[in-house]
Every structure is written in structure tokens, then in C-alpha cells.
Design an enzyme around this catalytic site. Structure first.
Site, PDB file in Angstrom:
ATOM      1  CD  GLU A 187       6.824   1.015  -8.798  1.00 45.88           C
ATOM      2  OE1 GLU A 187       6.458   0.513  -9.869  1.00 45.88           O
ATOM      3  OE2 GLU A 187       7.543   0.396  -7.980  1.00 45.88           O
TER       4      GLU A 187
ATOM      5  CG  ASP B 209       9.772  10.229  -2.778  1.00 44.56           C
ATOM      6  OD1 ASP B 209      10.099  11.064  -1.926  1.00 44.56           O
ATOM      7  OD2 ASP B 209      10.088   9.033  -2.716  1.00 44.56           O
TER       8      ASP B 209
ATOM      9  NE  ARG C 104       7.950   8.645   5.299  1.00 44.50           N
ATOM     10  CZ  ARG C 104       8.720   7.552   5.266  1.00 44.50           C
ATOM     11  NH1 ARG C 104       9.573   7.367   4.271  1.00 44.50           N
ATOM     12  NH2 ARG C 104       8.638   6.650   6.198  1.00 44.50           N
TER      13      ARG C 104
HETATM   14  O1  F6P Z   1       9.431   6.905  -0.779  1.00 42.71           O
HETATM   15  C1  F6P Z   1       9.273   7.832   0.212  1.00 42.71           C
HETATM   16  C2  F6P Z   1      10.531   8.045   0.962  1.00 42.71           C
HETATM   17  O2  F6P Z   1      10.238   8.988   1.959  1.00 42.71           O
HETATM   18  C3  F6P Z   1      11.766   8.453   0.159  1.00 42.71           C
HETATM   19  O3  F6P Z   1      11.786   9.771  -0.253  1.00 42.71           O
HETATM   20  C4  F6P Z   1      12.865   8.096   1.107  1.00 42.71           C
HETATM   21  O4  F6P Z   1      14.070   7.893   0.442  1.00 42.71           O
HETATM   22  C5  F6P Z   1      12.368   6.828   1.694  1.00 42.71           C
HETATM   23  O5  F6P Z   1      10.966   6.865   1.627  1.00 42.71           O
HETATM   24  C6  F6P Z   1      12.812   6.603   3.102  1.00 42.71           C
HETATM   25  O6  F6P Z   1      12.404   5.329   3.475  1.00 42.71           O
HETATM   26  P1  F6P Z   1      12.430   4.793   4.962  1.00 42.71           P
HETATM   27  O7  F6P Z   1      11.368   5.549   5.722  1.00 42.71           O
HETATM   28  O8  F6P Z   1      12.111   3.361   4.833  1.00 42.71           O
HETATM   29  O9  F6P Z   1      13.788   5.099   5.515  1.00 42.71           O
END
Ligand code: F6P
Length: 343
Positions: free
Chosen positions: A103, A128, A276
Site C-alpha cells: 500500500e 497480508d 515473511r
Molecule cells: O505488512 C506486512 C507485515 O508483515 C505485517 O503483516 C506486519 O504487521 C508488518 O509487516 C511487520 O512490519 P515490520 O517488518 O516492519 O516489523
């Protein structure tokens, strides 16, 4: 035409597959070169780049993360951000930028296109699956498979100890991962940001299944799920840099409440960035590849300000503005399917 390519926002499995597809299709299909910008929008602003060739993008389809690295940089918050992007494009003799991101990255692409006429094409990514205007973004399938496998593992230990295990998954604003992962893993209850948590419902469902002789339960909760009494998801959390999984501590909070209300021993697990990392699934590799090829075609047709998208199995494209400002929240029809298995 030479193209600049960047990956922005949180990383996700499949980014390297897009990079490979963009480079391969540009070179072989259009005899055009690709310059990789590093660390999201910071790359074109600060002129951080690397050459991308058939050789450097060979054998990366199966690799998680992004060889271009990533950041959540917003050029509009940097001194002369937009202007510096154009200066660096000129320096590299680029006719267009392909921006791969969620986004935030797409919002920047949209604003740069609208306000500065940047020739840009966007490619949607997010584990997500909450980006509007596309049925799926790549990365999501991989995350769901990680969650399903984790729940399978939680099942055996929960059963051995007669425990309730709460599994917290990613999804700050949308419950797609929780719902898909929970259904696939056979969860006994799923909690998502789209519906406030009603403790009595969770407790009743757990008690019901225990009364049937099943002495353990798995509860899946999205990190953004909240109790009615909680403050609404504060964007300020994110502006303060607090984006980490477990940002609301909902898994632990819920486990404590379930333990108090049912008397069953309850533990919480937060999957976090495990969702991730790692290799993309075959589905995500193919989707990312199809997106990358289509993005290059759009550039060479001068269809700028567009985002590639998946609609009913077909790859198409939409104005990038359709994907921003409003998130794609969970399909509550899917949640109804999940509910069949509660309690
Ligand atoms: O937007 C993807 C995401 O993996 C979310 O699900 C999660 O809350 C966020 O990023 C985590 O962000 P960061 O890697 O900056 O902690």
C-alpha cells in the site's frame, strides 16, 4: 527503453521472482536494460543502484527476500525527494520505473504519477493480501502455508499436553492470513481485526469441543485483532516505528484470558517474521513471474500509473489509485466458512 526497478515496504517471498521476470522479459523481449534501485524509494532518491543482468538474476526465483533490499522510505518526506528521483532517472537514462510493493509503495507511485507525471508501473506485493484491486498479491500463499504447517505442529504438542494453544499470525488490519491459515490448519477458533473479539464466544467454543472429548484446542489470532474495549488500531503505532508482529501482544493477552476463563492450560506462540522469510511457494513464484512480465509489457505500451493485478485467474491491470487509500479487508463470507468449524 531502460527501466528502473525497486522493491519497497516489508519484504515478502516472490520479490526475487518478479525481479527475474522483469529483467528477463526486458532483455529478451524488448532488448532493453534494467537498473536495480536499492532499498525501495530510497534508491532512486539517493541514487543507490546496481546493474541487473540475466546472470545476476539467474537462479533467484526460489530465493526469499529481495536482492534489491527494501525500506519503507517515503520520498515525500525527504528533501526534494521527487525531484531527486527525476534527476537520478536522467543520470541512468531511464524511461520508466517499475515499483514493487504494498500500500505505501503504491501510494507513493500513485502520487508521483499524479503530481509529477512519473512514468511508473506498480506491482502488488504483501503477505497480508490486503491490497485493493487485486484478488491476490504474491507472498500471501507462502505465508499461509507457513501458518498451516505451524498449526499442524502445534496440534501434536497441544494434544499431548491437553492444552489450548493460541497462534498469533501477521495481519494488522486484515484477517486474510489468519482465516486462510486457520482454515487450512483446522483451527478451533479464528480471530481477525474485522470482528471484535467476544471472549464468551471463544470460551464457549473451546468448552464445547472439550466436552465432546477433544482435550485440546488451537486458536488462531491475527496480530491486529482487538477486544471491543481496546482503542482502535492506531496508525500512530506505525508512525512511531512500532510495526513489529506482536505489536498489540494480543496472542499473550488472549491466552491469559482463555486460561482464566476455562481453567485449561493455555500457551501463546507468535509466528512473526517466520511468515515473511524463506522460499516462495510455487503459486507465488508463478504469480510473481506473471506480474513481472505484464509490468514490462505495460511499460513498453506507455501505460503508466497502472498496477498489474490478478482478477479471476487472469493477469490484468488497473489504475494504481484503485489500490491505495483503502485496504482490502477479509471477505466475511470466507469467515463464515471458518465458523462452521468453531466449537
Ligand atoms: O505488512 C506486512 C507485515 O508483515 C505485517 O503483516 C506486519 O504487521 C508488518 O509487516 C511487520 O512490519 P515490520 O517488518 O516492519 O516489523
Amino acid at each position: 527503453m531502460r527501466i528502473g526497478l525497486l522493491t519497497g515496504g516489508g519484504d515478502c517471498p516472490g520479490l526475487n521472482a518478479v525481479i527475474r521476470a522483469v529483467v528477463r522479459h526486458s532483455i529478451k523481449g524488448y532488448s532493453s536494460e534494467v537498473v536495480g534501485f536499492l532499498e525501495g524509494w530510497r534508491g532512486p532518491v539517493d541514487n543507490l543502484s546496481m546493474p541487473l543482468t540475466l546472470r545476476t538474476t539467474d537462479s533467484i526465483i526460489n530465493r526469499g527476500g529481495t536482492i534489491l533490499r527494501t525500506s519503507r522510505t517515503n520520498p515525500f518526506k525527504m528533501d526534494r525527494g521527487a525531484e531527486r528521483i527525476f534527476e537520478n532517472m536522467e543520470r541512468h537514462n531511464l524511461g520508466a520505473i517499475i515499483a514493487v510493493g504494498g500500500e505505501e509503495t503504491c501510494s507513493v507511485a500513485n502520487k508521483l504519477h499524479k503530481e509529477h507525471n512519473l512514468p511508473v508501473v506498480a506491482v502488488p506485493k504483501t503477505i497480508d493480501n490486503d491490497l485493493n484491486a487485486t484478488d491476490f498479491s504474491f507472498g500471501f500463499d507462502t505465508a499461509v502455508n507457513v501458518v498451516a504447517e505451524a498449526i499442524d505442529r502445534l496440534h501434536t504438542t497441544a494434544e499431548s499436553h491437553n492444552r489450548v494453544l493460541v497462534c498469533e499470525v501477521m495481519g494488522r488490519h486484515a484477517g486474510w492470513i489468519a482465516c486462510y491459515g486457520g482454515i487450512a490448519g483446522g483451527a478451533d477458533f479464528i480471530l481477525v481485526p474485522e470482528k471484535p473479539i467476544v471472549v464468551t464466544e471463544v470460551v464457549e467454543a473451546i468448552k464445547k469441543s472439550h466436552a465432546r472429548g477433544r482435550d485440546y484446542s488451537i486458536v488462531v489470532v491475527a496480530e491486529g485483532a482487538r477486544f471491543d474495549s481496546d482503542k482502535p488500531a492506531a496508525d500512530s503505532d506505525e508512525e512511531n516505528g512500532n510495526r513489529s508482529p506482536g505489536f498489540n501482544g494480543i496472542g499473550e493477552r488472549l491466552a491469559k484470558i482463555i486460561n482464566e476463563e476455562t481453567g485449561y492450560e493455555t500457551r501463546a506462540t507468535t509466528l512473526g517474521h517466520i511468515q515473511r522469510g524463506g522460499s516462495p511457494t510455487a503459486f507465488d513464484r508463478v504469480l510473481a513471474t506473471r506480474f513481472g512480465v505484464h509490468a514490462v509489457d505495460l511499460v513498453h505500451q506507455s501505460k503508466f500509473g497502472r498496477m498489474v493485478a490478478l482478477h479471476g485467474g487472469e493477469i490484468t491491470d488497473v489504475p494504481v489509485e484503485d489500490a491505495v487509500d483503502k485496504l482490502k479487508t477479509l471477505d466475511l463470507g470466507l469467515y463464515k466458512v471458518a465458523e462452521v468449524f468453531f466449537g
